[in-house]
Write an enzyme that holds these catalytic residues in place. Sequence first.
Site, PDB file in Angstrom:
ATOM      1  N   SER A   1       8.740  36.026  60.389  1.00  0.00           N
ATOM      2  CA  SER A   1       7.713  35.064  60.781  1.00  0.00           C
ATOM      3  C   SER A   1       7.003  35.570  62.028  1.00  0.00           C
ATOM      4  O   SER A   1       6.468  36.670  62.017  1.00  0.00           O
ATOM      5  CB  SER A   1       8.331  33.682  60.995  1.00  0.00           C
ATOM      6  OG  SER A   1       7.327  32.701  61.196  1.00  0.00           O
ATOM      7  N   THR A   2       7.034  34.822  63.118  1.00  0.00           N
ATOM      8  CA  THR A   2       6.310  35.192  64.328  1.00  0.00           C
ATOM      9  C   THR A   2       6.718  36.586  64.813  1.00  0.00           C
ATOM     10  O   THR A   2       7.892  36.848  65.038  1.00  0.00           O
ATOM     11  CB  THR A   2       6.580  34.174  65.445  1.00  0.00           C
ATOM     12  OG1 THR A   2       6.387  32.858  64.935  1.00  0.00           O
ATOM     13  CG2 THR A   2       5.655  34.402  66.623  1.00  0.00           C
TER      14      THR A   2
ATOM     15  N   HIS B   1       5.681  34.761  56.852  1.00  0.00           N
ATOM     16  CA  HIS B   1       4.906  33.540  57.006  1.00  0.00           C
ATOM     17  C   HIS B   1       3.482  33.885  57.430  1.00  0.00           C
ATOM     18  O   HIS B   1       3.248  34.375  58.529  1.00  0.00           O
ATOM     19  CB  HIS B   1       5.544  32.621  58.050  1.00  0.00           C
ATOM     20  CG  HIS B   1       6.905  32.144  57.669  1.00  0.00           C
ATOM     21  ND1 HIS B   1       7.858  31.765  58.598  1.00  0.00           N
ATOM     22  CD2 HIS B   1       7.491  31.977  56.454  1.00  0.00           C
ATOM     23  CE1 HIS B   1       8.959  31.389  57.973  1.00  0.00           C
ATOM     24  NE2 HIS B   1       8.760  31.512  56.679  1.00  0.00           N
TER      25      HIS B   1
ATOM     26  N   MET C   1      10.410  32.161  64.562  1.00  0.00           N
ATOM     27  CA  MET C   1      10.950  30.914  65.094  1.00  0.00           C
ATOM     28  C   MET C   1      11.422  30.015  63.969  1.00  0.00           C
ATOM     29  O   MET C   1      10.915  30.075  62.855  1.00  0.00           O
ATOM     30  CB  MET C   1       9.894  30.184  65.914  1.00  0.00           C
ATOM     31  CG  MET C   1      10.408  28.902  66.557  1.00  0.00           C
ATOM     32  SD  MET C   1       9.200  28.148  67.638  1.00  0.00           S
ATOM     33  CE  MET C   1      10.023  26.594  67.987  1.00  0.00           C
TER      34      MET C   1
ATOM     35  N   ASP D   1      14.201  29.031  58.909  1.00  0.00           N
ATOM     36  CA  ASP D   1      13.937  29.426  57.525  1.00  0.00           C
ATOM     37  C   ASP D   1      14.692  30.726  57.218  1.00  0.00           C
ATOM     38  O   ASP D   1      14.543  31.713  57.939  1.00  0.00           O
ATOM     39  CB  ASP D   1      12.440  29.618  57.302  1.00  0.00           C
ATOM     40  CG  ASP D   1      12.097  29.848  55.833  1.00  0.00           C
ATOM     41  OD1 ASP D   1      12.875  29.391  54.967  1.00  0.00           O
ATOM     42  OD2 ASP D   1      11.047  30.464  55.563  1.00  0.00           O
TER      43      ASP D   1
END
Length: 353
Positions: free
Chosen positions: A176-177, A202, A295, A298
């Site tokens: 993700s991030t 993501h 973050m 997930d």
Amino acid sequence: MKQKISVLVVDDSALVRQALIELLSSDPGIEVIGAAGDPFAAVERMKEVVPDVITLDVEMPRMDGLTFLRKIMAQRPIPVIICSTLTEQGAETTLKALEYGAVDIIQKPKIGTKKFFEESRIRICDAVKAAASAKLRAYTPVQVKPKLTADAVMPMSTQPKAMVKTTEKVVVVGASTGGTEALRILLQALPLDCPAIAVVQHMPENFTAAFAKRLDGICRITAREAQDGDTMLRGQALIAPGNRHMLLKRSGARYYVEIKDGPLVSRHRPSVDVLFRSAARYAGANAVGVIMTGMGDDGAKGMREMFDAGAHTVAQDEQTCVVFGMPNEAIKHGGVRKVMPLGGLAGEIQRMG
């Protein structure tokens, strides 16, 4: 009481500014300290107060967002989230922003159904919190509604586990991030004969196609946005399309991916939990799971399911993560066999493949 995350909204559209202010202000952990129609107005506001996070449009009058981003990163780095329209034409420019130091990409909010508004609020507020965490600010997200699990897309099965013996290993990766650059580093280090890879990053729809194309141009292996029914092949990475879930499936000795709609799972679509659960079911001990910077949680439950099915599971370490949330949650859930720095992940995939 924990301090709220302060946000400055920079966009030339008054409607977008108002929508973002409304969305962000709905979260009790976020405070919008100002809105600006262009970078010059943003600078004037920042002379009064420096925000924790900036949401930034790319195309603006007087100074474009990329130029402003580079000035911010060179003079006083602040976590920046690019707020973009979902156009393939603008995707390449937006991806350059990630190279210049932007933390994340979000879709510009627009008027739609109540469901669309709620999903936009979740995604945008979570992106802001992730950006603030990337600045090493301790913050506990405020849960606005119960998170759906992978059950919403792929129910738990009472059927026997996946066959143990097969000729191929498959790799599933979640990020993700900070994941776009981390994935670039990982995939660039892999040789042509590496195991087949399925990736959930993501990212909004349309941007995943441009992201995959960018990776394909700089990596030895092939990279492309996944389509429903694509076969998993050695030397190839399939990137889950934005706003669609991706599952690993198996037919005889052939692994392939299924692309499907569904609700947000663990607050995301695509969801790492969905991919990891499918890998646990259909690949079992033949799978390698890798969870990277990001973050939230997930992938944590899905990785535990992979672990229980006999898969080899690896988490990126805290030192090399932009945000250690997802790997840390997977470790806490007991689903990680090995914790490694980003630079060692490619070698581990090769060793296991």
